[in-house]
Design a protein around this motif. Structure first.
Motif, short mmCIF file in Angstrom:
data_model
loop_
_atom_site.label_atom_id
_atom_site.label_comp_id
_atom_site.label_asym_id
_atom_site.label_seq_id
_atom_site.Cartn_x
_atom_site.Cartn_y
_atom_site.Cartn_z
N GLU A 293 16.54 -2.54 20.58
CA GLU A 293 17.59 -3.09 19.71
C GLU A 293 18.95 -3.10 20.41
O GLU A 293 19.74 -4.03 20.22
CB GLU A 293 17.64 -2.30 18.41
CG GLU A 293 16.39 -2.46 17.56
CD GLU A 293 16.59 -1.94 16.15
OE1 GLU A 293 17.59 -2.32 15.51
OE2 GLU A 293 15.74 -1.15 15.70
N GLU A 294 19.23 -2.08 21.21
CA GLU A 294 20.50 -2.05 21.94
C GLU A 294 20.58 -3.21 22.92
O GLU A 294 21.63 -3.86 23.03
CB GLU A 294 20.64 -0.72 22.69
CG GLU A 294 21.01 0.43 21.79
CD GLU A 294 21.26 1.73 22.54
OE1 GLU A 294 21.69 2.69 21.91
OE2 GLU A 294 21.03 1.77 23.77
N PHE A 295 19.50 -3.48 23.63
CA PHE A 295 19.50 -4.58 24.59
C PHE A 295 19.74 -5.92 23.89
O PHE A 295 20.43 -6.79 24.43
CB PHE A 295 18.19 -4.61 25.36
CG PHE A 295 17.98 -3.43 26.29
CD1 PHE A 295 19.05 -2.81 26.90
CD2 PHE A 295 16.70 -2.94 26.53
CE1 PHE A 295 18.87 -1.73 27.75
CE2 PHE A 295 16.50 -1.87 27.37
CZ PHE A 295 17.59 -1.26 27.98
N ALA A 296 19.17 -6.09 22.70
CA ALA A 296 19.36 -7.34 21.96
C ALA A 296 20.84 -7.52 21.59
O ALA A 296 21.40 -8.62 21.75
CB ALA A 296 18.50 -7.34 20.70
N LYS A 297 21.47 -6.45 21.12
CA LYS A 297 22.88 -6.54 20.72
C LYS A 297 23.79 -6.71 21.94
O LYS A 297 24.79 -7.43 21.90
CB LYS A 297 23.27 -5.31 19.91
CG LYS A 297 22.57 -5.22 18.56
CD LYS A 297 23.01 -4.02 17.76
CE LYS A 297 22.22 -3.90 16.46
NZ LYS A 297 22.40 -5.05 15.56
N LEU A 298 23.44 -6.05 23.05
CA LEU A 298 24.26 -6.16 24.26
C LEU A 298 24.14 -7.54 24.89
O LEU A 298 25.07 -8.01 25.54
CB LEU A 298 23.84 -5.08 25.26
CG LEU A 298 24.30 -3.66 24.89
CD1 LEU A 298 23.58 -2.62 25.74
CD2 LEU A 298 25.81 -3.53 25.07
N SER A 309 24.09 -10.40 31.01
CA SER A 309 23.41 -10.90 29.83
C SER A 309 21.92 -11.09 30.12
O SER A 309 21.06 -10.73 29.30
CB SER A 309 24.02 -12.23 29.38
OG SER A 309 23.33 -12.77 28.29
N ASP A 310 21.60 -11.62 31.30
CA ASP A 310 20.21 -11.81 31.67
C ASP A 310 19.49 -10.48 31.88
O ASP A 310 18.31 -10.35 31.58
CB ASP A 310 20.10 -12.66 32.94
CG ASP A 310 20.39 -14.14 32.68
OD1 ASP A 310 20.41 -14.53 31.49
OD2 ASP A 310 20.59 -14.89 33.64
N PHE A 311 20.23 -9.48 32.41
CA PHE A 311 19.63 -8.15 32.56
C PHE A 311 19.21 -7.61 31.20
O PHE A 311 18.08 -7.14 31.02
CB PHE A 311 20.61 -7.18 33.22
CG PHE A 311 20.09 -5.76 33.26
CD1 PHE A 311 19.25 -5.34 34.28
CD2 PHE A 311 20.43 -4.86 32.26
CE1 PHE A 311 18.74 -4.05 34.30
CE2 PHE A 311 19.93 -3.56 32.28
CZ PHE A 311 19.09 -3.15 33.30
N PHE A 312 20.13 -7.69 30.23
CA PHE A 312 19.81 -7.18 28.89
C PHE A 312 18.69 -7.98 28.23
O PHE A 312 17.86 -7.43 27.53
CB PHE A 312 21.07 -7.19 28.01
CG PHE A 312 22.13 -6.23 28.44
CD1 PHE A 312 21.81 -4.91 28.70
CD2 PHE A 312 23.45 -6.63 28.59
CE1 PHE A 312 22.79 -4.00 29.12
CE2 PHE A 312 24.43 -5.73 28.99
CZ PHE A 312 24.10 -4.42 29.26
#
Length: 529
Positions: A293-298, A309-312
């Motif tokens: 969920e953190e990666f989606a929001k980041l 953005s691509d990393f997340f």
């Protein structure tokens, strides 16, 4: 002019719903010849009349999958007279030209052709048919592009470990071949674009990419194009992603933008406000769930474009795949436990050998689906007993003869206060709809009274115990029922205490996870200063 033959494809859905339900552009509203009044019906050359008939009859799923829908070359010039005549039919709303991307069977090389769709007789056809076939063609094109992207990942020498390291450094990865948007490239090669509505090609291109992303097999990035994360690599990649996230990406981003630190803390707090995932026994599963969920929001916070953005974006896909793999294995293990449990309970040797107990929290996770499955299985009797040490699940088959034998065995061999007998009595008492008919058998009722007295006599007044000793057992069943009812009521309190204990554990875990991110952010900012 002869039509082209097209490769067979798998059947596709015949209707689209969800986010595409409102997609109804005017260019899809074509009509059949018989929709004209008799005195206004237009007539065309014999070739066009045949095309109109063939297109109308074959614009359906069977026609698409069998290659019967008329198809023509897309990237070469067509006969001038043919183009002129078909343009007239298109302008009158009788035909629709739709591109289709496919792969050659022998070489796998991508090609594009033009399908000609028509409307069946207004009395026989459905106004939704053309729209459905348009979607099916777009989905087939999307599938072709998806397969091409997966196979070309090796050709481009894309190594996911290296991609993640480059993105974590804020750099654009470099590959043997640069990414090419094949859908855009092929649609751009269409020679007679004037045969299609000006919005159709734009819509078609967007639909292709929407369908690819909807499948979640490929991840679209702004720096690398489409990336495929193989399921079998997800666990190893998650280890790398989590390390890069904590030690490289976040320190660099927070150092460059200190305000991000507070945003990260807020994100973690928001995610943890939903406590449903915090009961799992496995800390790694909890962390993967939070990271996903953190990666989606980041991804959104970082602007949806660029290396970070691509990393997340890739990190979320990797984490989600790893989490799904873990949950699948967890479910498989639980199913194995459940099957083994039911096998022993339903076919074990000896009456009491088929009465089992499992400690919830030790033998089974608190959130185990086995608990729910057992409680809803009509072939089983079950109850949960809450003790200071924790809850325990008791199970036995529901079989009248077997339950009577169990009562007899407990009456003869367990004539003392013990947890086996008490839990069995509580389980039967919980299932009164089965217990009461059972007690119509005097032998079963006698055994039930004896087991009840053995377990509960210490709670009875002395004169009740003395009366039982003298053989006066008339009201003993009522006394046993009353005491079991009192225990059942006290169990509600024990269950509440257990839930409060779990809530306290959950709250402590939540606080620790929030403190963790606060300390991490503080450490980064202190290092900066």
């Amino acid at each position: 002019m002869e039509t082209m033959t097209t490769p067979d494809q798998q059947n596709q859905p015949t209707s689209e719903f969800g986010k595409f339900a409102s997609f109804r552009p005017a260019y899809l509203q074509i009509k059949s010849k018989d929709s004209y009044p008799n005195d206004e019906r237009p007539y065309f050359s014999p070739d066009m009349e045949r095309l109109l008939l063939l297109a109308g009859e074959s614009t359906n799923s069977e026609g698409l999958n069998s290659g019967k829908i008329p198809a023509y070359p897309a990237i070469t010039e067509l006969d001038y007279k043919f183009v002129e005549e078909i343009s007239e039919l298109i302008s009158k709303g009788l035909l629709l030209v739709v591109p289709r991307i496919y792969a050659k069977k022998n070489t796998g090389e991508l090609e594009i052709l033009l399908h000609v769709l028509g409307a069946k007789s207004s009395k026989k056809g459905s106004p939704e048919t053309v729209r459905d076939i348009f979607f099916q063609i777009a989905r087939k094109s999307a599938g072709t592009i998806r397969n091409f992207e997966i196979s070309s990942q090796n050709d481009r020498e894309i190594v996911l470990n290296e991609v993640l390291y480059s993105l974590a450094d804020g750099n654009t990865p470099h590959f043997k071949y640069a990414y090419t948007d094949k859908a855009k490239e092929l649609l751009g090669k269409i020679y007679h674009k004037n045969l299609m509505h000006k919005d159709l090609l734009d819509d078609y291109y967007k639909l292709i990419h929407s369908f690819i992303q909807e499948e979640e097999i490929l991840t679209r990035t702004s720096t690398c194009g489409y990336i495929h994360v193989p399921d079998q690599d997800a666990d190893a990649l998650f280890t790398q992603v989590s390390e890069l996230y904590e030690k490289k990406v976040i320190p660099k981003l927070v150092t460059e933008n200190p305000k991000l630190a507070e945003q990260l803390i807020t994100i973690r707090e928001t995610i943890l406000s939903d406590e449903s995932g915090l009961l799992n026994n496995d800390p790694l599963l909890i962390r993967k769930s939070i990271y996903s969920e953190e990666f989606a929001k980041l991804t959104q916070l970082s602007g949806n474009k660029g290396a970070y953005s691509d990393f997340f974006r890739l990190a979320r896909v990797i984490t989600q795949k790893s989490l799904e793999s873990d949950m699948f294995l967890k479910g498989a293990r639980e199913k194995s436990v459940e099957n083994g449990l039911k096998k022993v309970v339903l076919s074990g040797k000896g009456a009491m050998a088929r009465y089992m107990s499992l400690s919830i929290g030790r033998d089974l996770p608190f959130d185990s689906e086995v608990i729910k499955s057992v409680q809803h299985d009509s072939s089983l009797l079950s109850c949960i007993y809450y003790s200071p040490e924790g809850p325990e699940l008791f199970i036995c088959p529901w079989d009248k003869v077997l339950v009577k034998n169990m009562l007899r065995e407990l009456s003869e061999k367990f004539a003392f206060n013990n947890m086996t007998s008490l839990s069995f009595l509580l389980m039967l008492f919980k299932n009164k709809d089965k217990l009461l008919p059972l007690l119509s058998d005097e032998s079963a009722a006698e055994d039930f009274r004896n087991v009840g007295y053995s377990c509960l006599a210490h709670t009875f007044p002395w004169y009740r115990r003395f009366a039982f000793f003298l053989g006066f057992k008339g009201n003993m069943l009522t006394d046993v029922f009353r005491e079991l009812g009192d225990i059942q009521y006290r169990q509600m309190g024990e269950k509440l205490k257990f839930e409060e204990k779990i809530n306290a554990i959950r709250q402590k875990l939540k606080e620790e996870l929030i403190v963790e991110v606060r300390e991490h952010m503080a450490g980064i900012l202190e290092g900066k200063s």
